[in-house]
Write a protein that holds these residues in place. Structure first.
Motif, PDB file in Angstrom:
ATOM      1  N   LEU A 276       0.687  -1.267   0.486  1.00 24.22           N
ATOM      2  CA  LEU A 276       0.150  -0.272  -0.218  1.00 24.22           C
ATOM      3  C   LEU A 276       0.859   1.293   0.340  1.00 24.22           C
ATOM      4  N   GLN A 277       2.204   0.699  -0.400  1.00 30.34           N
ATOM      5  CA  GLN A 277       3.338   2.086  -0.193  1.00 30.34           C
ATOM      6  C   GLN A 277       2.622   3.582  -1.204  1.00 30.34           C
ATOM      7  N   GLY A 278       2.598   4.524  -0.326  1.00 31.60           N
ATOM      8  CA  GLY A 278       1.990   5.891  -0.879  1.00 31.60           C
ATOM      9  C   GLY A 278       0.913   6.491  -0.374  1.00 31.60           C
ATOM     10  N   VAL A 279      -0.020   5.364   0.722  1.00 29.15           N
ATOM     11  CA  VAL A 279      -1.338   5.873   1.403  1.00 29.15           C
ATOM     12  C   VAL A 279      -1.404   6.438   2.714  1.00 29.15           C
ATOM     13  N   ALA A 280      -1.759   7.574   2.673  1.00 28.48           N
ATOM     14  CA  ALA A 280      -1.975   8.087   3.610  1.00 28.48           C
ATOM     15  C   ALA A 280      -2.917   8.086   4.336  1.00 28.48           C
ATOM     16  N   VAL A 281      -2.586   8.607   5.958  1.00 23.79           N
ATOM     17  CA  VAL A 281      -4.266   8.672   6.809  1.00 23.79           C
ATOM     18  C   VAL A 281      -3.486  10.777   7.218  1.00 23.79           C
ATOM     19  N   PRO A 282      -4.848  11.209   7.669  1.00 26.03           N
ATOM     20  CA  PRO A 282      -4.412  12.626   8.432  1.00 26.03           C
ATOM     21  C   PRO A 282      -3.744  12.679   9.094  1.00 26.03           C
ATOM     22  N   GLN A 283      -4.401  11.553  10.104  1.00 24.85           N
ATOM     23  CA  GLN A 283      -3.962  10.769  11.791  1.00 24.85           C
ATOM     24  C   GLN A 283      -4.075   9.984  12.508  1.00 24.85           C
TER      25      GLN A 283
ATOM     26  N   GLU B  22       0.795  11.159  18.410  1.00 23.08           N
ATOM     27  CA  GLU B  22      -0.188  11.297  16.971  1.00 23.08           C
ATOM     28  C   GLU B  22      -0.143  12.327  15.750  1.00 23.08           C
ATOM     29  N   GLY B  23      -0.386  11.750  14.392  1.00 28.07           N
ATOM     30  CA  GLY B  23      -0.494  13.018  13.022  1.00 28.07           C
ATOM     31  C   GLY B  23      -0.082  11.883  12.279  1.00 28.07           C
ATOM     32  N   PRO B  24      -0.276  12.808  11.336  1.00 29.20           N
ATOM     33  CA  PRO B  24       0.034  11.738   9.095  1.00 29.20           C
ATOM     34  C   PRO B  24       1.128  11.240   9.450  1.00 29.20           C
ATOM     35  N   LEU B  25       0.247  10.267   9.254  1.00 27.26           N
ATOM     36  CA  LEU B  25       0.763   9.001   9.148  1.00 27.26           C
ATOM     37  C   LEU B  25       1.090   8.165   7.243  1.00 27.26           C
ATOM     38  N   LEU B  26       1.959   8.013   6.558  1.00 27.13           N
ATOM     39  CA  LEU B  26       2.689   7.530   5.482  1.00 27.13           C
ATOM     40  C   LEU B  26       3.140   6.044   5.557  1.00 27.13           C
ATOM     41  N   ILE B  27       2.256   5.431   4.494  1.00 25.46           N
ATOM     42  CA  ILE B  27       2.696   4.373   3.625  1.00 25.46           C
ATOM     43  C   ILE B  27       3.820   4.001   2.728  1.00 25.46           C
ATOM     44  N   THR B  28       4.891   4.027   3.271  1.00 19.83           N
ATOM     45  CA  THR B  28       6.038   3.558   2.484  1.00 19.83           C
ATOM     46  C   THR B  28       6.618   2.188   2.136  1.00 19.83           C
ATOM     47  N   HIS B  29       7.576   1.907   0.905  1.00 21.21           N
ATOM     48  CA  HIS B  29       7.872   0.400   0.649  1.00 21.21           C
ATOM     49  C   HIS B  29       8.618  -0.320   1.099  1.00 21.21           C
ATOM     50  N   TRP B  30       9.621   0.995   2.046  1.00 23.59           N
ATOM     51  CA  TRP B  30      10.181   0.082   3.339  1.00 23.59           C
ATOM     52  C   TRP B  30      10.043  -0.105   4.783  1.00 23.59           C
TER      53      TRP B  30
ATOM     54  N   PRO C  56     -15.458   1.455   3.336  1.00 19.70           N
ATOM     55  CA  PRO C  56     -14.466   1.498   4.078  1.00 19.70           C
ATOM     56  C   PRO C  56     -14.932   2.744   5.511  1.00 19.70           C
ATOM     57  N   LEU C  57     -14.664   2.540   6.348  1.00 20.62           N
ATOM     58  CA  LEU C  57     -15.721   2.977   8.134  1.00 20.62           C
ATOM     59  C   LEU C  57     -14.666   3.462   8.298  1.00 20.62           C
ATOM     60  N   PHE C  58     -14.884   4.880   9.490  1.00 21.50           N
ATOM     61  CA  PHE C  58     -13.853   5.853  10.421  1.00 21.50           C
ATOM     62  C   PHE C  58     -13.393   6.329   9.137  1.00 21.50           C
ATOM     63  N   GLY C  59     -13.788   6.814   7.704  1.00 19.47           N
ATOM     64  CA  GLY C  59     -12.690   7.865   6.662  1.00 19.47           C
ATOM     65  C   GLY C  59     -11.639   7.712   6.598  1.00 19.47           C
ATOM     66  N   LEU C  60     -11.698   6.502   6.526  1.00 19.98           N
ATOM     67  CA  LEU C  60     -10.494   5.724   5.939  1.00 19.98           C
ATOM     68  C   LEU C  60     -10.245   5.219   4.898  1.00 19.98           C
ATOM     69  N   PRO C  61      -9.018   5.647   3.333  1.00 18.14           N
ATOM     70  CA  PRO C  61      -9.114   5.193   2.274  1.00 18.14           C
ATOM     71  C   PRO C  61      -8.981   3.385   2.044  1.00 18.14           C
ATOM     72  N   GLN C  62      -9.936   3.501   0.908  1.00 23.23           N
ATOM     73  CA  GLN C  62     -10.664   2.294   0.626  1.00 23.23           C
ATOM     74  C   GLN C  62      -9.376   0.888   0.827  1.00 23.23           C
ATOM     75  N   ARG C  63      -8.574   1.362   0.109  1.00 20.83           N
ATOM     76  CA  ARG C  63      -6.993   0.665   0.014  1.00 20.83           C
ATOM     77  C   ARG C  63      -6.411   0.345   1.469  1.00 20.83           C
ATOM     78  N   LEU C  64      -6.373   0.576   2.344  1.00 21.62           N
ATOM     79  CA  LEU C  64      -6.112   0.875   3.838  1.00 21.62           C
ATOM     80  C   LEU C  64      -6.965  -0.196   4.749  1.00 21.62           C
ATOM     81  N   TRP C  65      -8.238   0.080   4.140  1.00 20.38           N
ATOM     82  CA  TRP C  65      -9.268  -0.588   5.085  1.00 20.38           C
ATOM     83  C   TRP C  65      -8.957  -1.728   4.669  1.00 20.38           C
ATOM     84  N   GLN C  66      -9.318  -1.973   3.251  1.00 26.55           N
ATOM     85  CA  GLN C  66      -9.045  -3.727   2.719  1.00 26.55           C
ATOM     86  C   GLN C  66      -7.849  -4.484   3.027  1.00 26.55           C
TER      87      GLN C  66
END
Length: 407
Positions: free
Chosen positions: A206-213, A226-234, A294-304
């Motif tokens: 899911l690299q590139g997927v981010a959540v604001p909190q 607590e804060g914005p979080l980004l999933i990366t390839h590493w 998806p619930l809680f405003g999470l991105p579709q790919r992250l929820w999956q």
């Protein structure tokens, strides 16, 4: 009076300008060992230069420093973010605040800041030399007065009445040996502001997927952020991880960067409130497929991805979801464990914690308590802030106080 400033970065320039403006009779010589002046200013903030942070209460501003907070609180009353904004404005550079509080020049170019500092230094009569590497500082007593002899690579020596060291942080302990020779104790340097490597991350697709909190907590420790979080390839990056890495810099170093982090993707929720919301959705939408809504405003790919972690069958509807999968989904949302194994430096944020022990420095003047006439400013001190303009503000502040005191 001859004043030598060692290091042509943010703190060194600010000290040189402040000193020369406060006392035009002083001769201020700035020595930079490389061919490039203000190198870190140039690359900071992706080439935009994150000058400071939009927070004008010294006590609150100081809370953003894992090391140096107590000492900086008083220093910021003398010269803090408001004074920095005014200083640049008076010299023709307007700063703007972004939504997250970071402040940049309105041109969005670090060259604006560099030009301003170079111009002010020239105007104030500061002499600047590049390619001048200082190898040692020798205090000398003569006729009851103390001065310093600076030994340069290549054999040249320079005499100075006062010396400011603003050479920045050094990732290697031996980089401080020349200052140990002056009797100063060094807090061992370790990296700060880095991202987490998670080779076995279940979400690395899911690299590139981010959540604001999101909230990131370290298992078995009181450390969390607590804060914005980004999933990366590493692994994981973003402000939540970077800021946590600064607060935990020494702990993570001691653990050789091997530990377990727990990610809460829905930081506003408790286990009870989360279960209630899942139950309410289940009753309202029994026929909806779990993994594609998806619930809680999470991105579709992250929820999956989280549904897969909870072993939720792809086509299963809410009405058919077994209790054990609901429990696993709650776990994944509230405390998803990730096995951190290593770190990666974040872009240009090469910050080191460690440096000159603050107990040995008068933080009102930045003068050494051990060597009268010797001063320190910037990251050579055991001061470091989280990302967001805080490290530059510490440089402007300590540079300003040192410059005023030397003048």
């Amino acid at each position: 009076m001859q004043i030598a400033i060692i290091g042509g970065g943010a703190a060194g320039f600010f000290a040189a300008i402040t000193c020369a403006e406060a006392n035009p009779k002083t001769r201020v010589l700035l020595l930079e060992k490389t061919s490039k002046l203000l190198a870190k200013v140039r690359v900071s903030g992706g080439g935009r230069c994150n000058v400071t942070h939009h927070c004008f209460t010294p006590a609150v501003f100081a809370q953003h420093y894992p090391r140096g907070a107590k000492q900086l609180k008083e220093a910021f009353k003398q010269f803090g973010a408001r004074e920095t904004v005014d200083w640049f404005a008076q010299r023709g550079v307007k700063l703007k605040a972004e939504a997250d509080g970071r402040m940049f020049p309105i041109t969005d170019s670090s060259e604006t800041i560099i030009e301003c500092l170079l111009q002010q230094a020239r105007r104030a009569g500061v002499q600047i030399r590049t390619g001048a590497s200082v190898e040692s500082i020798l205090p000398v007593q003569q006729d009851g007065n103390q001065h310093f002899i600076l030994q340069l690579a290549g054999g040249e020596s320079i005499k100075a009445d006062k010396v400011l060291v603003s050479t920045g942080g050094n990732p290697k302990s031996q980089g401080y040996d020349w200052l140990r020779q002056l009797g100063h104790a060094i807090q061992e340097p370790v990296p700060s502001l880095f991202t987490f490597n998670v080779p076995s991350s279940p979400l690395k697709e899911l690299q590139g997927v981010a959540v604001p909190q999101a909230r990131v907590r370290i298992a078995g420790q009181k450390l969390e952020y607590e804060g914005p979080l980004l999933i990366t390839h590493w692994g994981y990056s973003g402000p939540a991880v970077l800021k946590l890495s600064a607060w935990g810099a020494r702990l993570f170093y001691d653990q050789k960067y091997i530990f377990t982090a727990l990610i809460q993707w829905v930081p506003g929720q408790t286990e009870e409130s989360l279960r209630q919301e899942l139950q309410a959705f289940r009753q309202a939408h029994p026929k909806k497929i779990v993994s594609s809504n998806p619930l809680f405003g999470l991105p579709q790919r992250l929820w999956q991805g989280l549904a897969q972690l909870a072993e939720v069958p792809e086509e299963v509807r809410w009405a058919e979801l077994p209790a054990k999968n609901t429990n696993k989904l709650v776990e994944a949302l509230l405390r998803m464990p990730v096995a951190v194994n290593g770190k990666t430096t974040f872009k240009e944020e090469f910050v080191t914690c460690g440096g000159i022990d603050l107990k040995e420095v008068n933080m009102k003047t930045m003068e050494s308590r051990l060597q009268p006439g010797l001063y320190f400013a910037g990251e050579v001190l055991d001061i470091d802030g989280i990302t967001g303009g805080f490290n530059f503000q510490a440089a402007w502040t300590t540079g300003y106080l040192a410059g005023k005191a030397m003048a």
